[in-house]
Design an enzyme around this catalytic site. Structure first.
Site, short mmCIF file in Angstrom:
data_model
loop_
_atom_site.label_atom_id
_atom_site.label_comp_id
_atom_site.label_asym_id
_atom_site.label_seq_id
_atom_site.Cartn_x
_atom_site.Cartn_y
_atom_site.Cartn_z
N LYS A 13 1.29 -1.17 0.45
CA LYS A 13 0.23 -0.27 -0.07
C LYS A 13 1.22 0.77 0.26
O LYS A 13 1.04 2.34 -0.67
CB LYS A 13 -0.75 -0.17 1.51
CG LYS A 13 -2.28 0.64 1.00
CD LYS A 13 -2.97 0.32 2.12
CE LYS A 13 -2.50 -0.28 3.60
NZ LYS A 13 -2.26 1.22 4.12
N ARG A 89 -9.53 2.84 9.13
CA ARG A 89 -8.93 1.49 9.39
C ARG A 89 -10.46 0.66 9.97
O ARG A 89 -9.67 -0.23 10.09
CB ARG A 89 -7.89 1.41 10.00
CG ARG A 89 -6.08 1.65 10.24
CD ARG A 89 -5.67 0.74 9.23
NE ARG A 89 -4.49 0.05 10.02
CZ ARG A 89 -3.84 0.96 9.82
NH1 ARG A 89 -3.56 1.35 9.17
NH2 ARG A 89 -2.22 0.24 10.07
N ARG A 128 11.15 -9.15 2.93
CA ARG A 128 11.66 -7.15 2.77
C ARG A 128 12.51 -6.89 3.87
O ARG A 128 13.95 -6.07 3.99
CB ARG A 128 10.41 -6.31 3.47
CG ARG A 128 10.33 -4.84 3.42
CD ARG A 128 9.52 -4.25 3.30
NE ARG A 128 8.21 -3.96 4.58
CZ ARG A 128 6.91 -3.45 4.83
NH1 ARG A 128 6.33 -3.27 3.73
NH2 ARG A 128 6.55 -3.52 5.67
N ARG A 137 10.84 -2.19 10.59
CA ARG A 137 9.82 -1.08 11.75
C ARG A 137 9.45 -2.47 12.73
O ARG A 137 10.01 -3.47 12.48
CB ARG A 137 8.48 -0.84 10.98
CG ARG A 137 8.62 0.10 9.87
CD ARG A 137 7.57 -0.13 8.57
NE ARG A 137 6.08 -0.25 9.71
CZ ARG A 137 5.05 -0.03 9.24
NH1 ARG A 137 4.94 0.79 8.15
NH2 ARG A 137 3.69 -0.07 10.09
N ARG A 148 -1.60 -7.38 13.59
CA ARG A 148 -2.18 -6.51 12.30
C ARG A 148 -2.85 -6.76 11.71
O ARG A 148 -3.62 -6.68 10.91
CB ARG A 148 -0.86 -6.17 11.94
CG ARG A 148 -0.04 -4.41 13.14
CD ARG A 148 1.72 -4.48 12.72
NE ARG A 148 1.93 -3.98 11.14
CZ ARG A 148 2.34 -3.61 10.77
NH1 ARG A 148 3.26 -3.96 10.53
NH2 ARG A 148 2.95 -2.73 9.16
P1 AMP Z 1 0.54 1.69 9.10
O1 AMP Z 1 1.49 2.61 8.75
O2 AMP Z 1 -0.51 2.16 8.18
O3 AMP Z 1 0.95 0.44 8.73
O4 AMP Z 1 0.41 2.00 10.08
C1 AMP Z 1 1.30 1.52 11.64
C2 AMP Z 1 0.51 1.61 12.44
O5 AMP Z 1 -0.01 3.10 12.82
C3 AMP Z 1 -0.84 1.03 13.02
O6 AMP Z 1 -0.48 -0.57 13.38
C4 AMP Z 1 -1.60 1.69 14.21
O7 AMP Z 1 -0.61 0.84 15.04
C5 AMP Z 1 -1.49 2.63 13.53
N1 AMP Z 1 -2.00 3.14 12.85
C6 AMP Z 1 -2.11 4.04 10.88
N2 AMP Z 1 -3.14 4.63 11.03
C7 AMP Z 1 -3.70 4.55 12.17
C8 AMP Z 1 -5.03 4.52 11.60
N3 AMP Z 1 -5.98 4.87 10.76
N4 AMP Z 1 -5.88 3.81 12.99
C9 AMP Z 1 -5.75 3.58 14.04
N5 AMP Z 1 -4.50 3.32 14.10
C10 AMP Z 1 -3.69 4.31 13.55
#
Ligand code: AMP
Length: 198
Positions: A13, A89, A128, A137, A148
């Site tokens: 993504k 989300r 990765r 990360r 996740r």
């Molecule tokens: P991502 O980079 O989108 O995979 O986000 C990494 C982490 O940030 C996620 O696993 C959540 O803990 C938090 N996070 C990111 N976007 C959201 C969202 N829209 N709502 C809640 N938590 C978020």
């Protein structure tokens, strides 16, 4: 053009939204990036978010909706159009987004969903990390990843139906090679743009 990118962790993504943002000159808004920046800055928000992110859970809806609301009130996103990467989300966030968009006077055009089987996700993230360990990360550990992915199934997959019912959803096979995924996404966007120009 105003877009949402949906897809499980590891679906590509981030890569695809960065590519599309550059190609179509859209503003890319990633709540994950915003939260990681807050963690790095050591702000109060960052301190709250850090433990939740490391556990693979979701940061409170109001917090992420606040970040997106602020960005969408800015002129740049409204003038150029935007991609939301990682928001909404869950359904509560999708409803908050409807309010934010209504207040900002902008409409959503398309929701692109990258679809990928769980087994492939885990393999991709492992690959990765093996290829570039320094870029790993903190929330890419096997345990956090499992959480996740589970959270994605529980909270985020209902958004597919939500946006399909609105006629906005475009599904793309995320298991294809990166370049082919890009081509499929661009085809969906170009067909929207052609319709909008007609
Ligand atoms: P991502 O980079 O989108 O995979 O986000 C990494 C982490 O940030 C996620 O696993 C959540 O803990 C938090 N996070 C990111 N976007 C959201 C969202 N829209 N709502 C809640 N938590 C978020």
């Amino acid at each position: 053009m105003n877009l949402i990118f949906l897809g499980p962790p590891g679906a590509g993504k981030g890569t695809q939204s960065a590519h599309v943002a550059a190609k179509y000159r859209l503003v890319s808004l990633s709540t994950g990036d915003m939260l990681r920046a807050a963690v790095a800055a050591g702000s109060e928000l960052g301190r709250t978010a850090q433990a939740i992110m490391q556990g693979g859970g979701l940061v409170p809806d109001e917090v992420v909706a606040g970040l997106i609301g602020e960005a969408l009130r800015g002129e740049e996103a409204r003038e150029r159009g935007f991609i939301l990467d990682g928001f909404p989300r869950n359904l509560a966030q999708a409803r908050m987004l409807e309010d934010i968009l209504r207040e900002a006077g902008v409409a959503l055009d398309l929701v692109v969903e990258l679809r990928l089987a769980d087994e492939v996700l885990a393999e991709r993230i492992a690959a990765r990390n093996a290829a570039n360990p320094s870029a790993q990360r903190q929330d890419d550990t096997p345990e956090t990843l499992r959480r996740r992915i589970a959270v994605y199934h529980e909270e985020t997959t209902p958004l597919s139906d939500f946006y399909r019912d609105k006629g906005l959803l475009r599904e793309v096979d995320g298991a294809l090679p990166i370049g082919e995924v890009s081509v499929a996404i661009e085809a969906a966007l170009d067909s929207f743009l052609a319709g909008a120009a007609a």
